[in-house]
Structures are given as C-alpha cells and as structure tokens.
Write an enzyme that holds these catalytic residues in place. Structure first.
Site, PDB file in Angstrom:
ATOM      1  N   CYS B 242      13.397  40.673 -64.683  1.00  0.00           N
ATOM      2  CA  CYS B 242      13.584  39.763 -65.801  1.00  0.00           C
ATOM      3  C   CYS B 242      14.447  38.577 -65.443  1.00  0.00           C
ATOM      4  O   CYS B 242      15.218  38.088 -66.242  1.00  0.00           O
ATOM      5  CB  CYS B 242      14.097  40.477 -67.035  1.00  0.00           C
ATOM      6  N   VAL B 243      14.324  38.086 -64.245  1.00  0.00           N
ATOM      7  CA  VAL B 243      15.069  36.879 -63.914  1.00  0.00           C
ATOM      8  C   VAL B 243      14.152  35.678 -63.722  1.00  0.00           C
ATOM      9  O   VAL B 243      14.402  34.609 -64.256  1.00  0.00           O
ATOM     10  CB  VAL B 243      15.983  37.116 -62.691  1.00  0.00           C
TER      11      VAL B 243
END
Lengths: 122, 428
Positions: B242-243
């Site tokens: 989730c970056v």
C-alpha cells in the site's frame, strides 16, 4: 554473508555494527555507495526503493558486500543510474519533515527484509 | 480447468440491517459487518461508509480495494489460504457483485497517500471512481507493531469482501463468463499453429507495505511459480502493498487482471495462452538474478514463443523487468513489457531507472509524475490530514480555494501496470 550497510538512518546505525554512517542526505549516502562500488565493493541490495513514495524518504540504507580486485561494471551502471534517477525525482521536492520517524522505521524494515534474503549465504 | 464468473450487476449501494441484492441494489448490514470484523481482537474501531460515483467524496489513505464475491460451487468461499482454508482456486462457479467494491482505509505509516476521488479530475484517473464503494476504515488497538497492524487491516478488508459477497449467493447472475483451458499439451494439440504465449506477472515482494501473497504465501519467499490463468481470476492472489498508490496492483485488480483477461480473449484465435508465471521482485541483486533466471528457464522449458511481462512499482523493479527481457529475448522469445513511466512532470525524462537494447516492445501505462488538480471535497472518508501528505511535496501545491496539485503517483490505480485503469496509449 559479509556485508556493510551504508546508511543515513539513525535507527539502522543504532541496531547494526556492520554499518558505515553517513551524517548527511540520501544523495550523500548513494554517492558513498557509488565510491565503494568503484573501489571494488559488490552491490548487494538495489540502491533504489520499489515505489516513488519511498524515493521521497529522507533515509536510505544500502547493503554492499565483499571488496573485489576488479570493479563490477553492471553494479557501477546500477548505482550511477540510481543517483541520476534519484536526483531527477527529488530536485523538485521539499524534504518531508512530518513523517521522518515513519520513514526511519520503514527503511529499517525494508533493509531487514533484504538482509533476511541474504541469510545463510557465504 | 473451468471457471464460471457470474456477474450480478450492481447499480447502487446502501447500508441497512441485512445484506442482500435486490434489483441491482446492494444493501449491506452495517452492524453485522462491524461485529464480524471486530471478532479480530486487534481491531479497536471500524467505520463503515459509502462512496458513489459522482459524489464529491474523497477516500484517503486507501489501503486496498477488493471485489466482493461468493463461491457457489468448487473450491472454497473466501480467499483460500488466507480468510478460509486452503482449496484450489480457478474451478467451479463464482458470483461477483460487479460494480461494487470494498475499499479499506487505514494508515499504517504517516506518509501513506492513495487517494480515490469520486468526482472531478481525480475521478478521471482512478478506475475506482466508477465502482459503488463500501469503505471500511480500520482503527487498531494501541501498541500494535507495524507488521501486525498491516495484517489486521489486510485481513479485515478480505473478510469484509467475503461478508458482502454473500449477498450474491442466491441471486441469478446477469451475465456468465466462462474461462476454460485444458492442459498445456491439450491446448497445444488443439492450436498447433498459434504462437505459445506466457504471461509473467511481477509482484512487489520486498517487506512491509511492499508484499503480495499467493494462497496466503508471502511471495517474497517463492521461486517464480506457474499458475493456471484461472487461479488469479478466482481469489488466489492478494495485495499486501500500500505504498505505490498509482501502480500497485490492488486485490481487485488481481481478481480482474486485464492482461490475463485480454490474453484469454485471444486464446485459440491469435495465440495459445499457456498460463501465468508469478515473479517476485526482490530488493537484492542476487534475488533479481535468481528470479529472472528462473523465469527465463520456465519460459524455455514450456517452449513459449512469446512472453508478456508486467511490472509492479517503480525504481528497483525496473531492473528485474529489463533483466527478464534481456534473458528471454536472448533465448529467442519475443518479449513485450508493460510498465508505467516516471518521466518528470513534462514527461521528457528517461522513463525507467534502467534500460536495455532488447526492450523493443514496451507498452506504457502512463506517467506517474504527471500533475493533476484535485478539487476540495465536500466529504473526506478516512483521514483528512493525509491530504497534507499529498500536498506536501512542493511549494505552491495547495491553492487558496482548497484545491491541490499532486502527482498521479498518489492516485489509486492511475497508472496500473496490468492495464486495469482509465489511461490509454497511442502507438508510435
């Protein structure tokens, strides 16, 4: 395996003895890695992260390995390209001050993930 | 292997006291969902909300997007090896609430971005501005260490999608799509004159917030593995990443991988699509060499004529993409690469961190550095402070009227490297 962590991340410096501390920026860290690669050190981990957001991190740790007699041209190419790419992205940006602690933690965790990949190797 | 995907078209979404679909309207039992998710003792609070296309709503920071589904026959319900017991994915009948999505929100680190705007310029770029979104904002108990925190949020999203998916159990689908393929030998006998094509899907597998799981196995620990094309379309692969907001592959995008669907559509017509090689992206150079050697070996062992490779992320994975290309092209395998570009705001800089003369067929899915203007939202789901992260990049990003400028990099799925997005490209 025999390795040295080149880092400007205080959390890494506190935790690991086999490190070379850079009291400076990510760019200065990458430049030190480049100098070592030209001295014959192998690049163990890639100098860049896997996402743009992590490129904006004010901290970076890179693992280098053994020192050989000859320079590895592929590794020299990788670190040179990485420095150019890093500068391209960060020249237009401010350093992100508000999340420094989280960036320190993430850099440490991603470094440890790379170290675990290298466990048990000569 | 034969998989039937029954699409139940969702035209609206609302919260209620039961979970069901009627006339295309999905109703979700809010209290029941919260109670189910809070079975995980690591969760302190859950906030459920809804975001519909066209509403002036911003969701930030998005952790993952998941398509709600239910297994009717074959395999097991849920995400095998993760939210349910191990079972074979890719067989039987699966009902999909087509047009609905579960969007998880939760900040594990302060610099997470990941924005979905349901209206305006932002909506043009993210494919999830067109879905009817059930947002699940997950707050964990104090003192949870980051890996545990990420796992809690990841599991909550998958379990929420499973809970909502139950609404499709007794509903007749509006459309049924069939994906059927025999063994590699059977298909090659059937289509002896068609070129044999493999798909190598690279996955970010580098540690916390940069992980992908196959049947619950952290893909950082695997050698490249061969999957039947049906498995990923049937919940075998999930995102723990989730970056990299614009080019991470959300679980929803794995479930609807455009490369697999497009290759399937040409199977038996123009190509013989043989399957998918799941390739981990390591951070170490030795890992990159190992994964690329192993991928090239599988391609040669299976006798493929051509290979399509998609990347995930940007930066060090560019090296993997090009090493795979070099090795396969040198082995006489025609190799096509799909990647996004990090080409500066004007699009004029070198797009990747690495180059190779063998990379002669490259599909671009967009420039992550392209600047977009996001208008002020009437409602923010998630954490309004995260907007400052978006605007924090450079001077003058925040205007007096509250609109902000950010790079596409922050917009979920904006430059999807598996082509599940809104941008298109031109042939030069």
């Amino acid at each position: 395996m025999k390795s040295i962590i080149i880092t400007n991340n205080p959390l890494v410096a506190e935790k690991y003895e086999n490190m070379f501390w850079i009291d400076g920026s990510v760019e200065e860290t990458l430049v030190k890695v480049r100098d070592m690669v030209y001295q014959g050190y192998e690049l163990v981990s890639h100098p860049l992260a896997a996402s743009l957001r992590m490129l904006f991190s004010p901290y970076r740790s890179v693992i280098v390995g053994r020192k050989n007699e000859k320079l590895d041209f592929d590794h020299a190419q990788i670190i040179e390209d990485s420095i150019i790419k890093y500068k391209n992205h960060t020249d237009a940006r401010k350093v992100e001050e508000s999340n420094r602690d989280d960036y320190k933690k993430m850099d440490l965790l991603l470094l440890e993930s790379a170290l675990s990949d290298e466990k048990g190797k000569w | 292997m034969k998989l039937e995907i029954g699409r139940i078209n969702i035209k609206d979404i609302q919260l209620g006291n039961e979970t069901y679909v009627k006339n295309g309207v999905l109703t979700v039992d809010k209290v029941g969902l919260i109670a189910t998710l809070k079975e995980d003792e690591r969760i302190k609070d859950i906030t459920i909300d809804i975001a519909k296309p066209g509403q002036k709503v911003r969701i930030i920071p998005v952790k993952d997007v998941i398509e709600p589904r239910v297994k009717i026959t074959g395999g097991i319900n849920g995400f095998p090896g993760v939210s349910s017991k191990q079972a074979q994915c890719g067989e039987g009948i699966t009902h999909v609430l087509y047009g609905a999505a579960v969007v998880t929100v939760g900040d594990i680190v302060g610099f997470q971005e990941g924005v979905i705007d349901m209206w305006g310029e932002g909506a043009l770029w993210t494919p999830f501005s067109k879905t009817f979104n059930l947002t699940v904002d997950i707050n964990v108990i104090d003192g949870l260490e980051p890996h545990n925190h990420e796992e809690t949020v990841r599991l909550a999203g998958l379990r929420a999608a499973e809970f909502v998916g139950q609404a499709g159990k007794n509903v007749t689908p509006d459309e049924v799509l069939t994906y059927e393929m025999g063994s590699i030998f059977e298909e090659s006998t059937k289509y002896p004159n068609l070129p044999k094509v493999l798909y190598a899907e690279m996955m970010i597998t580098q540690g916390l917030l940069h992980d992908t799981y196959i049947y619950g196995v952290n893909a950082q620990t695997i050698l490249p593995s061969l999957l039947h094309a049906n498995e990923e379309l049937d919940n075998a692969v999930i995102s723990g990443n989730c970056v990299a907001a614009c080019d991470k592959i959300t679980t929803y995008q794995h479930q609807n991988n455009s490369v697999i669907l497009d290759l399937y559509a040409q199977h038996g017509k123009e190509i013989n699509f043989m399957g998918c090689i799941m390739v981990p992206e390591h951070t170490t150079l030795s890992g990159k060499m190992r994964a690329s050697d192993y991928t090239a070996k599988l391609v040669k062992m299976l006798g493929a004529d051509a290979l399509v490779v998609s990347e995930e992320g940007y930066g060090n994975p560019d090296s993997d993409l090009l090493i795979i290309c070099k090795k396969c092209e040198k082995a006489g395998v025609k190799t096509v690469l799909i990647t996004d570009e990090c080409a500066g705001r004007d699009g004029m800089s070198q797009p990747l961190a690495d180059t190779a003369v063998e990379a002669v067929a490259v599909v671009s899915t967009g420039n992550v550095s392209h600047v977009v203007t996001l208008l002020p939202a009437e409602k923010v789901i998630g954490k309004a402070e995260a907007i400052a992260v978006l605007a924090g990049g450079w001077e003058g990003a925040l205007s007096a009227d509250g609109s902000l400028q950010c790079e596409l990099n922050a917009v979920i799925g904006a430059t999807s490297e598996i082509g599940f997005h809104n941008a298109t490209c031109r042939l030069y």
